[in-house]
Structure formats: structure tokens, C-alpha cells
Design an enzyme around this catalytic site. Structure first.
Site, PDB file in Angstrom:
ATOM      1  NE  ARG A   1      -3.847  -2.229   2.218  1.00  0.00           N
ATOM      2  CZ  ARG A   1      -3.640  -3.560   2.310  1.00  0.00           C
ATOM      3  NH1 ARG A   1      -2.448  -4.024   2.609  1.00  0.00           N
ATOM      4  NH2 ARG A   1      -4.628  -4.398   2.099  1.00  0.00           N
TER       5      ARG A   1
ATOM      6  CD  GLN B   1       2.641  -7.176   4.049  1.00  0.00           C
ATOM      7  OE1 GLN B   1       3.568  -6.384   4.229  1.00  0.00           O
ATOM      8  NE2 GLN B   1       1.465  -7.027   4.631  1.00  0.00           N
TER       9      GLN B   1
ATOM     10  CD  GLU C   1       2.460 -10.243  -0.622  1.00  0.00           C
ATOM     11  OE1 GLU C   1       2.226  -9.199  -1.233  1.00  0.00           O
ATOM     12  OE2 GLU C   1       1.754 -10.645   0.312  1.00  0.00           O
TER      13      GLU C   1
ATOM     14  CG  HIS D   1      -0.912  -5.629  -4.282  1.00  0.00           C
ATOM     15  ND1 HIS D   1       0.237  -5.535  -3.534  1.00  0.00           N
ATOM     16  CD2 HIS D   1      -1.682  -6.587  -3.669  1.00  0.00           C
ATOM     17  CE1 HIS D   1       0.178  -6.393  -2.519  1.00  0.00           C
ATOM     18  NE2 HIS D   1      -0.969  -7.038  -2.568  1.00  0.00           N
TER      19      HIS D   1
ATOM     20  CG  HIS E   1       0.312 -11.381  -3.956  1.00  0.00           C
ATOM     21  ND1 HIS E   1      -0.337 -12.300  -3.147  1.00  0.00           N
ATOM     22  CD2 HIS E   1       0.038 -10.163  -3.440  1.00  0.00           C
ATOM     23  CE1 HIS E   1      -0.986 -11.647  -2.198  1.00  0.00           C
ATOM     24  NE2 HIS E   1      -0.768 -10.340  -2.349  1.00  0.00           N
ATOM     25  CB  SER E   2       3.495 -17.494  -5.085  1.00  0.00           C
ATOM     26  OG  SER E   2       3.734 -17.469  -6.475  1.00  0.00           O
ATOM     27  CE1 TYR E   3      -2.629 -14.776  -3.008  1.00  0.00           C
ATOM     28  CE2 TYR E   3      -3.611 -15.413  -0.911  1.00  0.00           C
ATOM     29  CZ  TYR E   3      -3.471 -14.505  -1.934  1.00  0.00           C
ATOM     30  OH  TYR E   3      -4.176 -13.325  -1.906  1.00  0.00           O
TER      31      TYR E   3
END
Ligand code: GLA
Length: 382
Positions: free
Chosen positions: A118, A319, A347, A143, A216-218
Site C-alpha cells: 500500500r 510481507q 512477498e 499493488h 504474490h504466490s500463495y
């Protein structure tokens, strides 16, 4: 006689298929995944966006592990490997088809930019100039804005198809989402035979701008997103984190993790203290590092699959996000919903809202400078 004819035909057909597969035509798009076990990259049609063709690229290493990446958002859609029981499953959340990504994906696997996380009120200053960005998360910019890098069709640089490497380029024009400067970005993914996925980011601008790229892989190491990740054990090398306000903007303080649920210096189950963190983990950790070389900053283990994921980066922060906003409203291609805590993100990045926090490491990029960061995820089975 008829039978002999039939056998002859079968042999000739088989020979023709083998010849086609070995004839150096790897550059061409194939319509099935039949050739995808070869070491290297195979390109498959994935649809169109904004009239531009979108592909899925299958990177295969010598062990047969595969990472699939689409040039829509430079997105990792799948990373499949064997677990301790010899079962091959994907350790990242994603969709099998492009429609999943167009239907409101929560940044699954995407490269986010220009600014990962942000920027307060979507405003920042460079010198005397104030810039106003697209606001897309309450009062804030998140983002990269309404149409960030995750929603752009990237160009793929043609490389040797025999190597599991994919190089993607994107030109973000001056003024896009409110950011100054024409920004040329390259993201290169490499899958090594040691099951490491390396992501190298470079960029150059023609006007001073701010930049904070991440992936931003989960992850869900069980390989089954109907499980949550609360039993995964996490280690993060960080003595401080950046506390946030109600809009998830850092207050500017660097707070010690010691004695708090944010201390992951010794491995802890993600779920052990998550109840004490309102909303769940969604915080930037200030990495304990000796210099800006590629260093191990986190590792995660899962006893169900025996998998371990190690995270290396050149970045100052990470993150750690526990998929708190997943609420089952989005389903995978297997119709199984992505529920809260179905995945976690690491992240690697600069700190959120750095353009408005002079004490945080700078995210300013000037003409003539080269932005260059590396993050590596290493997967193993124990
Ligand atoms: C990041 C943010 C979260 C959330 C997710 C996307 O990780 O920190 O607050 O916005 O992206 O859903």
C-alpha cells in the site's frame, strides 16, 4: 496380411510422432501438454486479453518438477513436485484456466507492481512534485492500482527452449495508474534442477519514480488447498516488524518482535499465536541481514507432505500474509473453495508506504539507475 498392414501403420505413426517431438520445433505453440515432460519450456495457448494472445509456459527441470507461468500478470499458476509419499501436487494456489485469473483472483502467483502493497491515500512526493495514484483499497493504493502489473499482458522474450527459464518484459507508460516515468521492467523466472524457483527483477525509468516489485504466490505445502496452512511451521529471520493502522498502513514504527506473536526466529506453527493477531498475519517483517546479497530469510515446513520451502532474497523486507481475505467465495478449477488461511504469501519487498516514510529504505528509482532484486524459493522433501 491385413494384420501386418495394421502393425506397419502403427510403427510408422509412432516414428512420425517421435521425429516431430525431436525435430527442434520446440519454439512452436503446442495445443496439448503431451510434450511437457521434456526439460525446458513448452508454450500452450491460454486465451486472449485486451485482444492480445496469452500463453501458459511449462518449465520442467531434470527431476520432472514443473512450474507453470502465464504471461498474463507474469503469474505463476502452478508448481508441482513430489511429496514424501511420491504424490505429485502443486504447492501454490492457482487456476487451470485464464478465466479464473480474469474473475477476481486475489493476486494468486502474480507479479505485483509498480508498488507491491500500500501507498497511503495514493499520494507521494518526489522533490516538489506530488503524485496522485489510483486508489483501489479503501482510501489507499494497493499493488499498483486498478490495473496493476498483475492484470497486464507481458511480452515473452524468446529464449532457448531447452532451458527452464522464462523472461518477461513489460513497458509501464508514463502516467500509468498515476506513476511518473516510462518504466521498462523485466522479470526472469528460472527453475533449477535443485527445485529452486529464482525470480530476478530488473527495471529502468526515464523519470524519477518509485518501484517495489514482488511475487504474490500463495503457498500451501500440503499440495491440497482444502487444507489450511495453520500447522505449517514458519521461521522468519526478523527482530522487528512494521505495525499498521486500521487501513493496513505502517505507522512508521519498527517494533521489536521479542515476546510477541511476530517472533518467528525459532520455528513456530503459523496457527499457534495467530488468534492474538487481529485479522491474522498481514505484516511486513524487517529482515535481519548482514548485507544486500541473496540470503536465506525464511523457511517453512509441513509434516503432512514432508515439504520444506526456503526463501532467499536481496530485499530488506517480507510481507507475511496468511490469506486472511480468502473467504471461500472463489473456487479452484477443481470446484474446491479457497477458504481463509488456504495459503500463505512471503512477498519479498521494500516496506509498505515507503514513499511516505523517509526513515524506511528508499524505493526511489532515478533515470540512469538499474533496479535489480532477486528472490529464490527452494523446495525440498524431508
Ligand atoms: C497483500 C496485502 C493484503 C491483501 C493481499 C491481497 O498481501 O498485504 O492486505 O491485500 O495482498 O488480497
Amino acid at each position: 496380411m491385413k494384420f501386418l498392414h495394421y502393425r506397419f501403420l502403427v510403427v510408422v505413426t509412432a516414428l512420425l510422432i517421435i521425429t516431430a517431438c525431436n525435430s527442434g520445433e520446440e519454439n512452436k505453440t503446442v495445443t496439448s501438454e503431451s510434450m511437457s515432460l521434456k526439460v525446458g519450456v513448452v508454450k500452450i495457448d491460454f486465451g486472449t486479453v485486451d485482444g492480445k494472445p496469452v500463453y501458459q509456459y511449462i518449465l520442467t527441470n531434470a527431476k520432472g518438477d514443473q512450474v507453470k507461468i502465464t504471461n498474463y500478470g507474469a503469474t505463476v499458476t502452478s508448481w508441482s513436485s513430489l511429496d514424501k509419499n511420491g504424490k505429485k501436487t502443486s504447492i501454490v494456489l492457482g487456476f487451470d484456466s485464464l478465466s479464473g485469473y480474469l474473475g477476481g483472483s486475489p493476486y494468486f502467483g502474480a507479479v505485483v507492481g509498480r508498488y507491491g502493497n500500500r501507498i497511503a491515500k495514493g499520494k507521494f512526493k518526489i522533490g516538489d512534485s506530488t503524485y496522485t495514484l489510483a486508489v483501489n483499497n479503501g482510501a489507499n493504493h494497493l499493488h499498483g492500482g486498478i490495473k496493476g502489473f498483475d492484470k497486464q499482458v507481458w511480452d515473452v522474450a524468446e529464449t532457448a527452449d531447452s532451458l527452464p527459464v522464462l523472461s518477461l518484459n513489460y513497458l509501464s507508460k508514463d502516467g500509468e495508474e498515476g506513476y511518473p516515468g516510462n518504466l521498462k521492467v523485466n522479470v526472469t523466472y528460472t527453475l533449477t534442477d535443485e527445485d529452486e524457483l529464482t525470480i530476478e527483477y530488473t527495471a529502468e525509468t526515464d523519470k524519477p519514480t518509485v518501484l517495489n516489485l514482488t511475487n504474490h504466490s500463495y503457498f500451501n505445502l500440503t499440495g491440497d488447498h482444502s487444507n489450511n496452512i495453520l500447522d505449517h511451521k514458519m521461521m522468519i529471520k526478523a527482530d522487528y516488524y512494521t505495525p499498521v493502522d486500521t487501513g493496513l498502513i505502517p505507522t512508521g514504527e519498527l517494533r521489536a518482535v521479542k515476546g510477541t506473536p511476530f517472533d518467528f526466529n525459532t520455528p513456530k506453527k503459523i496457527g499457534e499465536r495467530i488468534g492474538k493477531v487481529p485479522g491474522g498475519y498481514d505484516h511486513n517483517f524487517v529482515l535481519k541481514r548482514t548485507d544486500s546479497s541473496l540470503q536465506l530469510i525464511a523457511s517453512v515446513t509441513d509434516t503432512v507432505s514432508g515439504r520444506k520451502l526456503e526463501v532467499f532474497t536481496t530485499q530488506p523486507g517480507v510481507q507475511f500474509y496468511t490469506g486472511n481475505f480468502l473467504n471461500g467465495s472463489i473456487k479452484g478449477s477443481d470446484e474446491i473453495p479457497f477458504n481463509k488461511n488456504a495459503g500463505f504469501c512471503m512477498e519479498t519487498q521494500h516496506f509498505p508506504d515507503s514513499p511516505n516514510k523517509p526513515k524506511f529504505p528508499t524505493t526511489l528509482l532515478k533515470p540512469g539507475e538499474k533496479y535489480h532484486t532477486i528472490t529464490k524459493y527452494r523446495l525440498s522433501v524431508e
